[in-house]
Design a protein around this motif. Structure first.
Motif: not given
Length: 292
Positions: A197-211
Motif C-alpha cells: 500500500x505504501x510503495x505500490x510494488x515499485x521496487x519489484x517493478x524497477x528491478x523487473x527491467x533486469x529480467x
C-alpha cells in the motif's frame, strides 16, 4: 505421487520445508511460489497438471506451513528476504522454471532480476503491476483484520473478494484455514500489505527491467483484483513477456472449476514446454486460452 521431503538450511538463517515431486531424471524442474498466507497444499491441482512432464518443487516460507516448527520469529521477513530464499532453492534444485501465484509474484520478479543462470522460463499468475481500486479496498480492509487478528472476518473477506469464484467447499476450507493461522503469520502478512500500500510494488517493478528470461503473465478473465488489462502493463517493465487470459476464471484460476483447470494446464504446458526461440529483447506475444 509421494514427494521427497527435505528441510533445507538457507544460509544459516532459515529452515525451509520442501516437497520434490519427481517425474523423470531428464525432465526439467519447476519451483512453485505461494501467494500470501498459503502453503504447499494450495498447489495440489497444479502439481497434478505439471508433474507428468516435469519435476515439481513446493516449499513453505519460514513463517508458514511446515517450515514454522524449524524457525524462530524474532523478526519479520521482507519480500527481498523471500527472493533470496527462492534464489537459494533455484540453485539447490537446479530449477529451469518458476511459477508464482498472486503476491508470490513480487518475490518471483525480484529473484528473476538476479538472472539465475539455470532459469529458462517463468510464469507469473494472478498478479499485476498496479494496485487497482478493488485490490486497494480489499487490502485496506484486510489489514484492519490482520492487525486485530480478526480471524473469522479475514476468512470471510477473502471468500467474498478474491475467492468469490471458488466452489463452496473450497471457501469452507479457506475460512477454516485462515481462522487457524498463528498470530505471527498475521503480523507477517500485515507487513507485506503495508509495504504494498505504501510503495505500490515499485521496487519489484524497477528491478523487473533486469529480467532476461521469457515471462508469461497468466490472469483470469473474471479477476477484478489483478485484471487481464492491468497485467498487460507489465509490457512496460519486463523485456521478454507474453500474456494469457483464462476465460471464465477469477483470481484462483485452476482451483475454480474444471474448464479453468484444463485451460490453465494448457497455457502452462504450451509456454513451459515450448522450444526456445530467438527473439529481440523486447519481443512480445499475446494469446488467449478458451475454456474447453
Amino acid at each position: 505421487m509421494r514427494p521427497e521431503i527435505a528441510v533445507l538450511d538457507i544460509q544459516g538463517q532459515y529452515r525451509v520445508y520442501t516437497e520434490f515431486y519427481r517425474a523423470d531424471a531428464d525432465a526439467p524442474t519447476i519451483i512453485l511460489i505461494n501467494g500470501s498466507l498459503a502453503t504447499t497444499a494450495s498447489f495440489a491441482q497444479t502439481v497434478r497438471s505439471l508433474q507428468p512432464y516435469m519435476n515439481v518443487v513446493l516449499y513453505d516460507q519460514p513463517y508458514a506451513g511446515r517450515s514454522q516448527p524449524h524457525n524462530t520469529f524474532d523478526r519479520l521477513i521482507s519480500k527481498e528476504d523471500e527472493s533470496h530464499i527462492l534464489l537459494e532453492l533455484i540453485y539447490h534444485f537446479h530449477a529451469e522454471h518458476l511459477m508464482s501465484f498472486s503476491w508470490g509474484g513480487a518475490c518471483a520478479l525480484l529473484a528473476l532480476a538476479h538472472r539465475p543462470a539455470s532459469i529458462e522460463r517463468a510464469v507469473i499468475s494472478s498478479f499485476s503491476p498496479r494496485v487497482n481500486g478493488p485490490m486497494r479496498d480489499y487490502l485496506e480492509r484486510g489489514t484492519q483484520h490482520l492487525q486485530s487478528c480478526a480471524r473469522s472476518e479475514l476468512g470471510m473477506l477473502i471468500n467474498e473478494t478474491i475467492g468469490k469464484h471458488l466452489p463452496s467447499l473450497f471457501k469452507r476450507f479457506n475460512h477454516k484455514y485462515v481462522c487457524g493461522l498463528a498470530e505471527h503469520e498475521y503480523l507477517q502478512m500485515d507487513r507485506h500489505v503495508t509495504e504494498v500500500l505504501a510503495h505500490n510494488l515499485g521496487d519489484a517493478l524497477y528491478r523487473a527491467r533486469e529480467i532476461k528470461a521469457p515471462v508469461m503473465f497468466l490472469n483470469g478473465e473474471l479477476d477484478e483484483y489483478t485484471t487481464v488489462e492491468d497485467a498487460r502493463l507489465f509490457a512496460d517493465h519486463v523485456p521478454r513477456c507474453s500474456f494469457r487470459a483464462i476465460t471464465g476464471a477469477g483470481h484462483f484460476l485452476d482451483m475454480e472449476h474444471k474448464h479453468a483447470c484444463e485451460a490453465t494446464r494448457t497455457a502452462l504446458l504450451d509456454f513451459l514446454c515450448a522450444r526456445p526461440q530467438r527473439q529481440s529483447s523486447y519481443a512480445q506475444s499475446e494469446g488467449r486460452v478458451l475454456a474447453l
